[in-house]
Design an enzyme around this catalytic site. Structure first.
Site, mmCIF file in Angstrom:
data_model
loop_
_atom_site.group_PDB
_atom_site.id
_atom_site.type_symbol
_atom_site.label_atom_id
_atom_site.label_comp_id
_atom_site.label_asym_id
_atom_site.label_seq_id
_atom_site.Cartn_x
_atom_site.Cartn_y
_atom_site.Cartn_z
ATOM 1 N N LEU A 44 0.823 -1.212 0.000
ATOM 2 C CA LEU A 44 0.000 0.000 0.000
ATOM 3 C C LEU A 44 0.852 1.255 0.000
ATOM 4 C CD1 LEU A 44 -3.204 0.719 1.953
ATOM 5 C CD2 LEU A 44 -1.254 2.225 2.368
ATOM 6 N N LEU A 45 0.498 2.168 -0.874
ATOM 7 C CA LEU A 45 1.065 3.519 -0.939
ATOM 8 C C LEU A 45 0.035 4.493 -0.387
ATOM 9 C CD1 LEU A 45 2.423 5.167 -4.235
ATOM 10 C CD2 LEU A 45 0.388 6.071 -3.128
ATOM 11 N N ASN A 46 0.487 5.499 0.379
ATOM 12 C CA ASN A 46 -0.427 6.598 0.688
ATOM 13 C C ASN A 46 0.295 7.930 0.612
ATOM 14 O OD1 ASN A 46 0.370 5.226 3.318
ATOM 15 N ND2 ASN A 46 -0.584 7.033 4.205
ATOM 16 N N ASP A 47 0.322 8.755 1.641
ATOM 17 C CA ASP A 47 0.709 10.160 1.534
ATOM 18 C C ASP A 47 2.040 10.396 0.810
ATOM 19 O OD1 ASP A 47 -1.390 10.111 3.304
ATOM 20 O OD2 ASP A 47 -0.351 11.170 4.916
ATOM 21 N N TYR A 106 5.866 8.221 9.925
ATOM 22 C CA TYR A 106 4.668 8.852 9.370
ATOM 23 C C TYR A 106 5.040 10.066 8.518
ATOM 24 C CZ TYR A 106 1.255 5.915 11.829
ATOM 25 O OH TYR A 106 0.472 4.869 12.254
ATOM 26 N N SER A 107 4.044 10.816 8.084
ATOM 27 C CA SER A 107 4.237 11.812 7.037
ATOM 28 C C SER A 107 5.054 13.012 7.485
ATOM 29 C CB SER A 107 2.884 12.274 6.504
ATOM 30 O OG SER A 107 2.278 11.248 5.774
ATOM 31 N N ASP A 168 2.462 15.134 10.863
ATOM 32 C CA ASP A 168 2.601 15.614 9.483
ATOM 33 C C ASP A 168 3.219 17.011 9.386
ATOM 34 O OD1 ASP A 168 1.113 13.286 9.169
ATOM 35 O OD2 ASP A 168 -0.756 14.330 8.724
ATOM 36 N N GLU A 222 -5.217 16.851 8.857
ATOM 37 C CA GLU A 222 -4.044 16.106 8.429
ATOM 38 C C GLU A 222 -3.297 16.871 7.340
ATOM 39 O OE1 GLU A 222 -4.356 11.541 9.409
ATOM 40 O OE2 GLU A 222 -5.378 11.985 7.520
#
Length: 489
Positions: A44-47, A106-107, A168, A222
């Site tokens: 899975l890819l996200n931000d 995290y981001s 973030d 976010e």
């Protein structure tokens, strides 16, 4: 696979023998793999993270869980490009290997200082009772591409009156000072953004909460991103918990005055969505060597199941888009470099009167469409049509609305949030630029005034491109065949 907590937080190097090889074979067999979009090789890819222009190249990281199409132990995966088309896969850039990021890197964002690229991100740690303990971390990328992580976080605690939803960081420099804006949640469970200041990116002082006119705007903000264009200040963010919009979560921006830091007072206008489609989240921007403000986003949404999940992968990135401020509103256009994807072109010019025409076929292409002298009930396009499936973009003349309809696009996605997206539109001319890939569609209206980003999952290999008019119009359509790029592994 049943995703227990133990499996979700298994490091990639501890995956069972042969697991990743089998997963890659399964992913590669998926008919919905993209052709020219950034996508994960597995999992899975996200931000998007750490988007930056450094040493004459574009660098991009993204959130990655490699072992499946779920949100588990997050890494930063690293790519770079000279032209925003072909991306070189550099592998894992940041591993969750310290105490402060033991449960995920995290981001975050990136900024250049003293010839090095500083990466600031949220380290996610869970204690024995599974309570989240977020910290803000600096890693440093050297000119040779090696990345060095500090032994301690640079912001080790959450300020009083805020919950552990604190993440973030987006960092920028102004007047010799560095600033970081962080998405937060107050103890009253309402979203907001807070600001920090530093002279060296290592020692940070808490300035406080940004004073906006949106104190009760969702339960979490976010991926905040503050930048300035044409003498205005823009805060882009992805608020969660808003009921007045169709998607589960939104992405948009406040346009206001330039921040006068360290003052926290900020005068701004109402929130506007940056994309009116189905699948767009966590955008991040950067300024490149030519002074362009470029944005890229996650083409997906949290807490939504997608048809590719069963094949062991999920999500992709949007195309990079240049942002411009026009008449008090952000406009976005795919960067001109993307014209380098074009291989061949064909042009169709016609007068339509209560008729339907099949123009061409294909699944991977770009369309440039112009409609004029529009009269009657509706005009539009049916794409990826066949076998009872189609994706429709149409102008409803009677109600003066532009509609994107994926109710028959193939495998359904998040139908509980609706199958159409609609904006008011009261003009007699219409220009569209459309990018189709194997499982996505990005639509740009009138030079980027509005964008619609959507995943689609056709099931019958349908490829007709159809134009229709219930009424009259003049139409010109240019179709560009697009080649595979180096970013689609």
């Amino acid at each position: 696979m049943e995703w227990t907590r133990e499996k979700l937080y298994t490091p990639i190097e501890k995956a069972p023998e042969g697991f990743l090889k089998r997963l890659k074979k399964q992913v590669d067999a998926c008919a919905w793999r993209q052709t020219y979009h950034i996508q994960p090789k597995t999992g899975l890819l996200n931000d998007p993270n750490g988007f930056a222009y450094y040493q004459g190249e574009y660098h991009l990281f993204y959130q990655w869980f490699p072992l499946g199409a779920v949100h588990g132990l997050k890494y930063w995966y690293h790519l770079k490009s000279k032209d925003l088309i072909s991306w070189e896969n550099l592998g894992i850039g940041i591993k969750p290997e310290h105490h402060y990021d033991s449960h995920g890197a995290y981001s975050g964002s990136a900024i250049e200082k003293d010839g090095k690229l500083y990466l600031m991100y949220t380290g996610n740690h869970r204690d024995a009772d599974w309570n989240r303990r977020p910290t803000q971390v600096i890693a440093i990328m050297h000119p040779d591409g090696t990345i060095e992580k500090r032994s301690d976080a640079v912001i080790q605690t959450v300020p009083e009156n805020y919950t552990d939803h604190f993440r973030d960081p987006k960092v920028w420099e102004k007047d010799g000072k560095f600033y970081a804006i962080i998405g937060a949640q107050r103890e009253n469970e309402m979203g907001c953004a807070v600001l920090y200041q530093s002279s060296d990116l290592m020692d940070w002082d808490f300035l406080g909460e940004l004073a906006t006119n949106a104190p009760d705007f969702g339960y979490m903000w976010e991926c905040p991103d503050y930048f300035e264009l044409d003498g205005r200040g823009i805060l882009m963010l992805s608020p969660q918990g808003l009921d007045q919009y169709p998607n589960i979560y939104q992405s948009g921006y406040f346009l206001g005055d330039m921040l006068n830091l360290p003052s926290l007072e900020w005068s701004h206008e109402e929130f506007l969505e940056i994309d009116n489609g189905f699948d767009f989240y966590a955008p991040q921007t950067m300024e490149d060597g030519r002074g362009r403000r470029i944005m890229i986003a996650w083409m997906g949404l949290p807490d939504i199941d997608y048809p590719t999940d069963e094949s062991g992968w999920a999500h992709c990135m949007t195309l990079p888009r240049e942002l411009k401020l026009i008449d008090g509103k952000l406009h976005q256009q795919p960067v001109p470099e993307l014209e380098g994807l074009r291989e061949s072109s064909e042009t169709f010019q016609m007068s339509l009167s209560n008729q339907l025409r099949v123009l061409s076929n294909g699944s991977v292409y770009e369309l440039e469409c112009h409609f004029s002298q529009i009269e009657g009930t509706e005009i539009g396009l049916s794409l990826r049509k066949g076998g009872g499936e189609e994706t429709v973009i149409k102008y409803d003349c009677a109600t003066q609305r532009l509609i994107v309809d994926r109710s028959k696009s193939g495998k359904p996605v998040a139908t509980e949030y609706g199958t159409t997206r609609v904006i008011p539109y009261a003009k007699t001319e219409l220009s569209l630029r459309i990018f189709m890939d194997n499982s996505s569609m990005e639509v740009f209206l009138n030079g980027g005034e509005v964008a619609f980003t959507s995943r689609i999952f056709p099931t019958n290999n349908q490829n007709d491109i159809e134009i229709f008019a219930n009424g009259r119009c003049q139409a010109t359509v240019v179709k560009h065949e697009l080649k595979k790029s180096g970013c689609a592994e």
